[in-house]
Design a protein around this motif. Structure first.
Motif, PDB file in Angstrom:
ATOM      1  N   ALA A 133      52.906  45.980  44.048  1.00  0.00           N
ATOM      2  CA  ALA A 133      52.936  44.535  44.306  1.00  0.00           C
ATOM      3  C   ALA A 133      52.880  43.748  43.006  1.00  0.00           C
ATOM      4  N   LEU A 134      52.004  44.153  42.091  1.00  0.00           N
ATOM      5  CA  LEU A 134      51.909  43.439  40.815  1.00  0.00           C
ATOM      6  C   LEU A 134      53.212  43.541  40.042  1.00  0.00           C
ATOM      7  N   ASP A 135      53.820  44.730  40.034  1.00  0.00           N
ATOM      8  CA  ASP A 135      55.108  44.891  39.357  1.00  0.00           C
ATOM      9  C   ASP A 135      56.150  43.931  39.946  1.00  0.00           C
ATOM     10  N   ALA A 136      56.195  43.855  41.275  1.00  0.00           N
ATOM     11  CA  ALA A 136      57.177  42.994  41.939  1.00  0.00           C
ATOM     12  C   ALA A 136      56.871  41.521  41.695  1.00  0.00           C
ATOM     13  N   PHE A 137      55.600  41.143  41.743  1.00  0.00           N
ATOM     14  CA  PHE A 137      55.225  39.740  41.527  1.00  0.00           C
ATOM     15  C   PHE A 137      55.549  39.300  40.105  1.00  0.00           C
ATOM     16  N   MET A 177      47.688  41.026  49.635  1.00  0.00           N
ATOM     17  CA  MET A 177      47.843  41.845  48.423  1.00  0.00           C
ATOM     18  C   MET A 177      47.370  41.086  47.196  1.00  0.00           C
ATOM     19  N   LEU A 178      47.725  39.798  47.094  1.00  0.00           N
ATOM     20  CA  LEU A 178      47.322  39.025  45.924  1.00  0.00           C
ATOM     21  C   LEU A 178      45.807  38.816  45.909  1.00  0.00           C
ATOM     22  N   ARG A 179      45.225  38.599  47.074  1.00  0.00           N
ATOM     23  CA  ARG A 179      43.762  38.491  47.129  1.00  0.00           C
ATOM     24  C   ARG A 179      43.114  39.793  46.661  1.00  0.00           C
ATOM     25  N   LEU A 223      49.861  34.282  37.947  1.00  0.00           N
ATOM     26  CA  LEU A 223      50.503  34.135  39.254  1.00  0.00           C
ATOM     27  C   LEU A 223      49.858  33.009  40.058  1.00  0.00           C
ATOM     28  N   ILE A 224      48.536  32.940  40.013  1.00  0.00           N
ATOM     29  CA  ILE A 224      47.832  31.895  40.751  1.00  0.00           C
ATOM     30  C   ILE A 224      48.212  30.520  40.208  1.00  0.00           C
ATOM     31  N   GLU A 249      42.381  28.257  45.997  1.00  0.00           N
ATOM     32  CA  GLU A 249      40.996  28.054  46.410  1.00  0.00           C
ATOM     33  C   GLU A 249      40.239  29.382  46.448  1.00  0.00           C
ATOM     34  N   PHE A 250      40.904  30.436  46.900  1.00  0.00           N
ATOM     35  CA  PHE A 250      40.293  31.769  46.909  1.00  0.00           C
ATOM     36  C   PHE A 250      39.945  32.190  45.483  1.00  0.00           C
ATOM     37  N   TYR A 251      40.871  31.968  44.545  1.00  0.00           N
ATOM     38  CA  TYR A 251      40.624  32.330  43.146  1.00  0.00           C
ATOM     39  C   TYR A 251      39.470  31.512  42.581  1.00  0.00           C
ATOM     40  N   ARG A 252      39.420  30.254  42.941  1.00  0.00           N
ATOM     41  CA  ARG A 252      38.318  29.415  42.445  1.00  0.00           C
ATOM     42  C   ARG A 252      36.972  29.960  42.918  1.00  0.00           C
ATOM     43  N   GLU A 253      36.887  30.322  44.197  1.00  0.00           N
ATOM     44  CA  GLU A 253      35.621  30.813  44.735  1.00  0.00           C
ATOM     45  C   GLU A 253      35.257  32.188  44.177  1.00  0.00           C
ATOM     46  N   GLU A 254      36.254  33.072  44.058  1.00  0.00           N
ATOM     47  CA  GLU A 254      35.998  34.449  43.630  1.00  0.00           C
ATOM     48  C   GLU A 254      35.738  34.564  42.133  1.00  0.00           C
ATOM     49  N   VAL A 255      36.396  33.716  41.349  1.00  0.00           N
ATOM     50  CA  VAL A 255      36.384  33.895  39.887  1.00  0.00           C
ATOM     51  C   VAL A 255      35.776  32.684  39.179  1.00  0.00           C
ATOM     52  N   ILE A 256      36.378  31.524  39.371  1.00  0.00           N
ATOM     53  CA  ILE A 256      36.005  30.362  38.568  1.00  0.00           C
ATOM     54  C   ILE A 256      34.569  29.937  38.820  1.00  0.00           C
ATOM     55  N   GLU A 257      34.182  29.810  40.093  1.00  0.00           N
ATOM     56  CA  GLU A 257      32.835  29.351  40.395  1.00  0.00           C
ATOM     57  C   GLU A 257      31.779  30.309  39.861  1.00  0.00           C
ATOM     58  N   VAL A 258      32.098  31.601  39.860  1.00  0.00           N
ATOM     59  CA  VAL A 258      31.147  32.606  39.384  1.00  0.00           C
ATOM     60  C   VAL A 258      30.938  32.475  37.876  1.00  0.00           C
ATOM     61  N   GLY A 259      32.040  32.543  37.119  1.00  0.00           N
ATOM     62  CA  GLY A 259      31.929  32.490  35.663  1.00  0.00           C
ATOM     63  C   GLY A 259      31.545  31.123  35.150  1.00  0.00           C
TER      64      GLY A 259
END
Length: 217
Positions: free
Chosen positions: A27-31, A65-67, A118-119, A131-141
């Motif tokens: 999936a990453l290769d294709a994206f 897949m991206l999540r 990609l995001i 929004e998923f990326y923000r909650e999983e990554v940004i808000e944490v760091g």
């Protein structure tokens, strides 16, 4: 046809526990090659050596897949960086150096940084993924970074800066460096590893935040 001819060769068999990673790699290769919107489930399945039906048993959609790619590649970076900053109020500057150096080195991996790229590229079309990326990554760091800066201000090690603005300034410099080396860099550019650039960037930030008469560690 003999029994031996009917029996698949051992090398063709995939371990079931390895298939999700096979799919995510494909999936990453294709994206990366065609963009999230342009990549198809059919080509991802081919890249993983599976049928579409088999792929759907693991991931019902490209969004899933991206999540999963976010959780595999980027969430652990944010979590580890946050752990370096938590409970480090006695040495905010030292904790910042460790965490930012780690983030700079981790995000220098082009395949890892391909996920936030990609995001950024698809945020307008898929706000739920942003929004998923923000909650999983940004808000944490970012949350851990803001708390650490606030602790440094309280202790008098840092000037009375806005923790949110300062934290964004630190992360922004790292993100721009990653965009530079993956998008704008030329072959003849002098090498600048992510962890080295991160330390230079943070040195400027810390000196800018340093309380009068104080010295960042």
């Amino acid at each position: 046809m003999s029994v031996a001819e009917k029996t698949p060769k051992p090398g063709w068999r995939r371990r079931p526990e390895a298939r999700p990673d096979d799919i995510l790699d494909a999936a990453l290769d294709a994206f990366v090659k065609k963009g999230f919107s342009g990549a198809t489930v059919a080509e991802i399945a081919r890249g993983a050596g599976l049928s579409q039906g088999a792929l759907y048993r693991y991931f019902p959609s490209k969004e899933d897949m991206l999540r999963a790619l976010i959780r595999r590649s980027v969430t652990p970076v944010a979590a580890h960086a946050a752990s370096l900053m938590e409970n480090a109020e006695d040495d905010p500057a030292g904790a910042l150096r460790m965490a930012v150096s780690f983030m700079g080195e981790a995000m220098s991996d082009p395949r890892r940084f391909a996920v936030p790229r990609l995001i950024i590229a698809e945020a307008g079309n898929f706000p739920e993924l942003a929004e998923f990326y923000r909650e999983e990554v940004i808000e944490v760091g970012l949350g851990a970074l803001q708390r650490l800066i606030r602790a440094g201000v309280t202790q008098g090690q840092f000037r009375d800066v806005d923790p949110q603005a300062a934290a964004r300034s630190i992360i922004g410099g790292l993100m721009l460096h990653m965009v530079w080396i993956t998008t704008f860099a030329r072959a003849d550019d002098p090498p600048l590893p992510g962890n080295i650039m991160a330390q230079h960037h943070l040195d400027i930030i810390l000196n800018g935040m340093r309380a009068e008469g104080g010295k960042p560690k």
